[in-house]
Design a protein around this motif. Sequence first.
Motif, PDB file in Angstrom:
ATOM      1  N   ASP A  30       7.170   4.860   7.782  1.00 34.91           N
ATOM      2  CA  ASP A  30       7.655   3.388   7.615  1.00 34.91           C
ATOM      3  C   ASP A  30       7.944   3.355   5.896  1.00 34.91           C
ATOM      4  OD1 ASP A  30       8.271   0.854   6.900  1.00 34.91           O
ATOM      5  OD2 ASP A  30       6.676   0.040   8.278  1.00 34.91           O
ATOM      6  N   GLU A  31       9.386   3.109   5.652  1.00 31.29           N
ATOM      7  CA  GLU A  31       9.817   3.344   4.289  1.00 31.29           C
ATOM      8  C   GLU A  31       9.662   1.989   3.326  1.00 31.29           C
ATOM      9  OE1 GLU A  31      13.821   4.390   4.546  1.00 31.29           O
ATOM     10  OE2 GLU A  31      13.553   6.577   5.243  1.00 31.29           O
ATOM     11  N   ASN A  32       9.016   0.885   4.251  1.00 32.18           N
ATOM     12  CA  ASN A  32       8.688  -0.404   3.525  1.00 32.18           C
ATOM     13  C   ASN A  32       7.404  -0.148   2.993  1.00 32.18           C
ATOM     14  OD1 ASN A  32      11.118  -1.723   4.109  1.00 32.18           O
ATOM     15  ND2 ASN A  32      10.651  -1.887   6.319  1.00 32.18           N
ATOM     16  N   LEU A  33       6.511   0.830   3.240  1.00 25.86           N
ATOM     17  CA  LEU A  33       5.153   1.103   2.758  1.00 25.86           C
ATOM     18  C   LEU A  33       5.019   1.714   1.452  1.00 25.86           C
ATOM     19  CD1 LEU A  33       3.300   1.342   5.950  1.00 25.86           C
ATOM     20  CD2 LEU A  33       4.009  -0.769   5.063  1.00 25.86           C
ATOM     21  N   ILE A  34       4.359   1.461   0.626  1.00 30.54           N
ATOM     22  CA  ILE A  34       4.131   2.191  -0.665  1.00 30.54           C
ATOM     23  C   ILE A  34       2.944   2.881  -0.647  1.00 30.54           C
ATOM     24  CG2 ILE A  34       4.091   2.002  -3.321  1.00 30.54           C
ATOM     25  CD1 ILE A  34       6.849   1.327  -1.990  1.00 30.54           C
ATOM     26  N   THR A  35       2.489   4.025  -1.105  1.00 27.50           N
ATOM     27  CA  THR A  35       1.318   4.661  -1.175  1.00 27.50           C
ATOM     28  C   THR A  35       0.635   4.526  -2.435  1.00 27.50           C
ATOM     29  OG1 THR A  35       2.230   6.456   0.247  1.00 27.50           O
ATOM     30  CG2 THR A  35       0.441   6.696  -1.121  1.00 27.50           C
ATOM     31  N   ILE A  36      -0.507   3.806  -2.444  1.00 27.07           N
ATOM     32  CA  ILE A  36      -1.356   3.730  -3.757  1.00 27.07           C
ATOM     33  C   ILE A  36      -2.861   4.695  -3.479  1.00 27.07           C
ATOM     34  CG2 ILE A  36      -0.460   1.488  -4.177  1.00 27.07           C
ATOM     35  CD1 ILE A  36      -3.148   0.174  -3.450  1.00 27.07           C
ATOM     36  N   GLN A  37      -3.577   4.919  -4.596  1.00 22.75           N
ATOM     37  CA  GLN A  37      -4.712   5.545  -4.177  1.00 22.75           C
ATOM     38  C   GLN A  37      -5.725   4.841  -5.226  1.00 22.75           C
ATOM     39  OE1 GLN A  37      -3.431   9.707  -5.565  1.00 22.75           O
ATOM     40  NE2 GLN A  37      -3.544  10.356  -3.305  1.00 22.75           N
ATOM     41  N   SER A  38      -6.798   4.941  -4.801  1.00 19.84           N
ATOM     42  CA  SER A  38      -7.942   4.396  -5.656  1.00 19.84           C
ATOM     43  C   SER A  38      -9.254   5.057  -5.309  1.00 19.84           C
ATOM     44  CB  SER A  38      -8.209   2.923  -5.051  1.00 19.84           C
ATOM     45  OG  SER A  38      -9.361   2.536  -5.602  1.00 19.84           O
ATOM     46  N   LYS A  39     -10.385   4.857  -6.302  1.00 23.13           N
ATOM     47  CA  LYS A  39     -11.645   5.433  -5.847  1.00 23.13           C
ATOM     48  C   LYS A  39     -12.449   4.697  -5.298  1.00 23.13           C
ATOM     49  CE  LYS A  39     -12.328   5.813 -10.514  1.00 23.13           C
ATOM     50  NZ  LYS A  39     -13.041   5.973 -11.835  1.00 23.13           N
ATOM     51  N   TYR A  40     -11.659   3.301  -4.842  1.00 22.87           N
ATOM     52  CA  TYR A  40     -12.670   2.500  -4.144  1.00 22.87           C
ATOM     53  C   TYR A  40     -12.092   1.981  -2.661  1.00 22.87           C
ATOM     54  CZ  TYR A  40     -13.856   2.260  -9.155  1.00 22.87           C
ATOM     55  OH  TYR A  40     -14.268   2.527 -10.464  1.00 22.87           O
ATOM     56  N   ASN A  41     -13.052   1.495  -1.977  1.00 22.08           N
ATOM     57  CA  ASN A  41     -12.721   0.934  -0.603  1.00 22.08           C
ATOM     58  C   ASN A  41     -12.301  -0.774  -1.024  1.00 22.08           C
ATOM     59  OD1 ASN A  41     -12.534   0.195   1.828  1.00 22.08           O
ATOM     60  ND2 ASN A  41     -14.529   0.144   2.555  1.00 22.08           N
ATOM     61  N   LEU A  42     -11.184  -0.836  -1.259  1.00 22.17           N
ATOM     62  CA  LEU A  42     -10.461  -2.002  -1.420  1.00 22.17           C
ATOM     63  C   LEU A  42     -10.149  -3.148  -0.449  1.00 22.17           C
ATOM     64  CD1 LEU A  42      -7.761  -0.706  -3.912  1.00 22.17           C
ATOM     65  CD2 LEU A  42     -10.025  -1.377  -4.570  1.00 22.17           C
ATOM     66  N   TYR A  43     -10.200  -2.565   1.145  1.00 21.88           N
ATOM     67  CA  TYR A  43      -9.597  -3.574   1.980  1.00 21.88           C
ATOM     68  C   TYR A  43     -10.146  -3.254   3.423  1.00 21.88           C
ATOM     69  CZ  TYR A  43      -6.436  -5.729   5.007  1.00 21.88           C
ATOM     70  OH  TYR A  43      -5.679  -6.780   5.988  1.00 21.88           O
ATOM     71  N   ASP A  44     -10.646  -4.502   3.862  1.00 20.89           N
ATOM     72  CA  ASP A  44     -11.056  -4.332   5.204  1.00 20.89           C
ATOM     73  C   ASP A  44     -10.586  -5.739   5.872  1.00 20.89           C
ATOM     74  OD1 ASP A  44     -11.901  -3.312   7.841  1.00 20.89           O
ATOM     75  OD2 ASP A  44     -13.333  -2.038   6.918  1.00 20.89           O
ATOM     76  N   LYS A  62     -10.781  -0.616 -13.021  1.00 21.89           N
ATOM     77  CA  LYS A  62      -9.291  -0.331 -12.717  1.00 21.89           C
ATOM     78  C   LYS A  62      -9.387   0.115 -11.167  1.00 21.89           C
ATOM     79  CE  LYS A  62      -5.291   2.284 -14.195  1.00 21.89           C
ATOM     80  NZ  LYS A  62      -4.780   3.443 -15.401  1.00 21.89           N
ATOM     81  N   LEU A  63      -8.550  -0.712 -10.382  1.00 18.34           N
ATOM     82  CA  LEU A  63      -8.497  -0.315  -9.196  1.00 18.34           C
ATOM     83  C   LEU A  63      -7.584   0.891  -8.423  1.00 18.34           C
ATOM     84  CD1 LEU A  63      -8.217  -4.077  -7.715  1.00 18.34           C
ATOM     85  CD2 LEU A  63     -10.215  -2.641  -8.179  1.00 18.34           C
ATOM     86  N   THR A  64      -6.731   1.245  -9.320  1.00 19.22           N
ATOM     87  CA  THR A  64      -5.591   2.201  -8.656  1.00 19.22           C
ATOM     88  C   THR A  64      -5.669   3.608  -9.648  1.00 19.22           C
ATOM     89  OG1 THR A  64      -3.700   1.125  -9.845  1.00 19.22           O
ATOM     90  CG2 THR A  64      -4.092   0.645  -7.741  1.00 19.22           C
ATOM     91  N   GLU A  69      -6.469  10.975 -15.779  1.00 19.62           N
ATOM     92  CA  GLU A  69      -7.665  10.233 -16.317  1.00 19.62           C
ATOM     93  C   GLU A  69      -8.425   9.274 -15.529  1.00 19.62           C
ATOM     94  OE1 GLU A  69      -5.446   9.143 -19.564  1.00 19.62           O
ATOM     95  OE2 GLU A  69      -5.401  11.242 -20.482  1.00 19.62           O
ATOM     96  N   ASP A  70      -7.654   8.806 -14.523  1.00 20.86           N
ATOM     97  CA  ASP A  70      -8.331   7.753 -13.488  1.00 20.86           C
ATOM     98  C   ASP A  70      -9.149   8.212 -12.627  1.00 20.86           C
ATOM     99  OD1 ASP A  70      -7.024   5.993 -15.177  1.00 20.86           O
ATOM    100  OD2 ASP A  70      -5.203   6.012 -13.857  1.00 20.86           O
ATOM    101  N   PHE A  71      -9.251   9.814 -12.379  1.00 22.38           N
ATOM    102  CA  PHE A  71      -9.773  10.295 -11.430  1.00 22.38           C
ATOM    103  C   PHE A  71     -10.405  11.622 -11.587  1.00 22.38           C
ATOM    104  CE2 PHE A  71      -9.476  12.742  -7.323  1.00 22.38           C
ATOM    105  CZ  PHE A  71     -10.380  12.130  -6.339  1.00 22.38           C
ATOM    106  N   ASP A  72     -11.653  11.724 -11.172  1.00 24.27           N
ATOM    107  CA  ASP A  72     -12.389  13.033 -11.235  1.00 24.27           C
ATOM    108  C   ASP A  72     -12.562  13.672  -9.894  1.00 24.27           C
ATOM    109  OD1 ASP A  72     -13.930  15.021 -11.607  1.00 24.27           O
ATOM    110  OD2 ASP A  72     -15.342  14.046 -13.111  1.00 24.27           O
ATOM    111  N   PRO A  73     -11.880  14.592  -9.627  1.00 26.18           N
ATOM    112  CA  PRO A  73     -12.050  15.132  -8.164  1.00 26.18           C
ATOM    113  C   PRO A  73     -13.608  15.688  -7.949  1.00 26.18           C
ATOM    114  CG  PRO A  73     -10.765  16.644  -9.563  1.00 26.18           C
ATOM    115  CD  PRO A  73     -10.918  15.426 -10.443  1.00 26.18           C
ATOM    116  N   GLU A  74     -14.338  15.776  -8.816  1.00 27.78           N
ATOM    117  CA  GLU A  74     -15.498  16.493  -8.674  1.00 27.78           C
ATOM    118  C   GLU A  74     -16.574  15.383  -8.311  1.00 27.78           C
ATOM    119  OE1 GLU A  74     -16.563  19.726  -8.739  1.00 27.78           O
ATOM    120  OE2 GLU A  74     -14.578  20.148  -8.876  1.00 27.78           O
ATOM    121  N   THR A  75     -16.398  14.365  -9.019  1.00 29.71           N
ATOM    122  CA  THR A  75     -17.391  12.975  -8.673  1.00 29.71           C
ATOM    123  C   THR A  75     -16.758  11.943  -7.931  1.00 29.71           C
ATOM    124  OG1 THR A  75     -16.643  12.187 -10.744  1.00 29.71           O
ATOM    125  CG2 THR A  75     -18.559  13.864 -10.791  1.00 29.71           C
TER     126      THR A  75
END
Length: 389
Positions: A30-44, A62-64, A69-75
């Motif tokens: 679906d091209e109308n949807l935008i991808t975002i990434q976060s360290k957190y469970n933001l939605y249900d 900071k949610l996204t 610098e916003d993300f550490d793949p180790e932790t």
Amino acid sequence: MHNKLYAKIQEEFNQIADTFIEKEIDVLADENLITIQSKYNLYDIQPYFAELTNNVLAKDVKLTIESEEDFDPETDDLYEYKINFENSKAYLKREHYGGGIFYSTLYEYTEEHHKSFSVYQNKENIKVTNLSYLYFKNGIPDQFIECTEYGISLKTYTCENGIIKSYKLEWPEYDHYCIGELTFDNHENLKMITETASDGRIRVVFDATVSTEDIEEALAELETFLVENIADQIIEKVKIEEPVYCILFEYSMQAPFPPTIAFGITSEIDGNFQDKELFELYSSPDMKYFSENEEPNPINIDFYPLAIQPNYLITTSYGENIPSQEEEAFMMWEKHVFDTYLRVCKRLMHFDFSKSFTKTENFLVMARDFEKCNEGDFYQNMLHYRTKK
């Protein structure tokens, strides 16, 4: 009416795995949807889902993820969302675990209800974990129905001025139910959620005032409670005619407080005490006097006075917020919990429980993490303490 709906939802749950990939592909395309990434469970879709799991984010977080610098793949955890910014709704949530393993949730929306269905995915299998419906009445949440492999639950909301003030949580196959009460401040910010079970027990589910920054104070208060309050309850409520060789606390690092409590009696030991393995002597589910047992040998110890319950939320949240990759930090947290229970055991050794039972010459106050099975560590410490004392 509900029985037909439950049967329909159960049937849909059983069939999710057959169509999930097809529906997921449609969402991803679906091209109308935008991808975002976060360290957190933001939605249900469940109202106050973060508060109900005691995972509310700080206002300055900071949610996204927008840079390295916003993300550490180790932790850090990694969540990926497909969002429609025109209606501010999520249509896909993925929690990544690496190696092609993740939990995925798809969302669907109508005026009558919102729906979510979740699966666990790896390279070979799909396992259904959850199907939920949130039904609305006049645009306001009315009922939330959730189906998992363990069965179906129903939550019915009571609202005032568009705000959820309470709910009734029930399980169709059981008589047990809970009444949830939501408390707000003057600015309509949620302060607390409590649940009163059908047997009268009250649980604090969420308390906005608690903070994991107070972890040392929380552990100290829990130690005092488990020593003084529980000792008083044992003396007042427990009456065991047979000699008792141990008081045993069991806990889990998933939620280390409160523990369960059990009392080991000599008649449960077949043969000589000295010949038994520790797991045979110190295992609460095998004991006649165990706080999780019902009649005919109930142990009516109350671990849930309202004043102490926020400390349970603090300790559970503290452990959950340690990233799974930080083994050293988690091991330190395990040691803090272990040391707290060890101090509780040592202090309770000095109490006179003669009104409740007779101690054997082998009597110990013990604890164990029932997942780690660390009774040997507690036993050696307590045996040394008793000998030294």
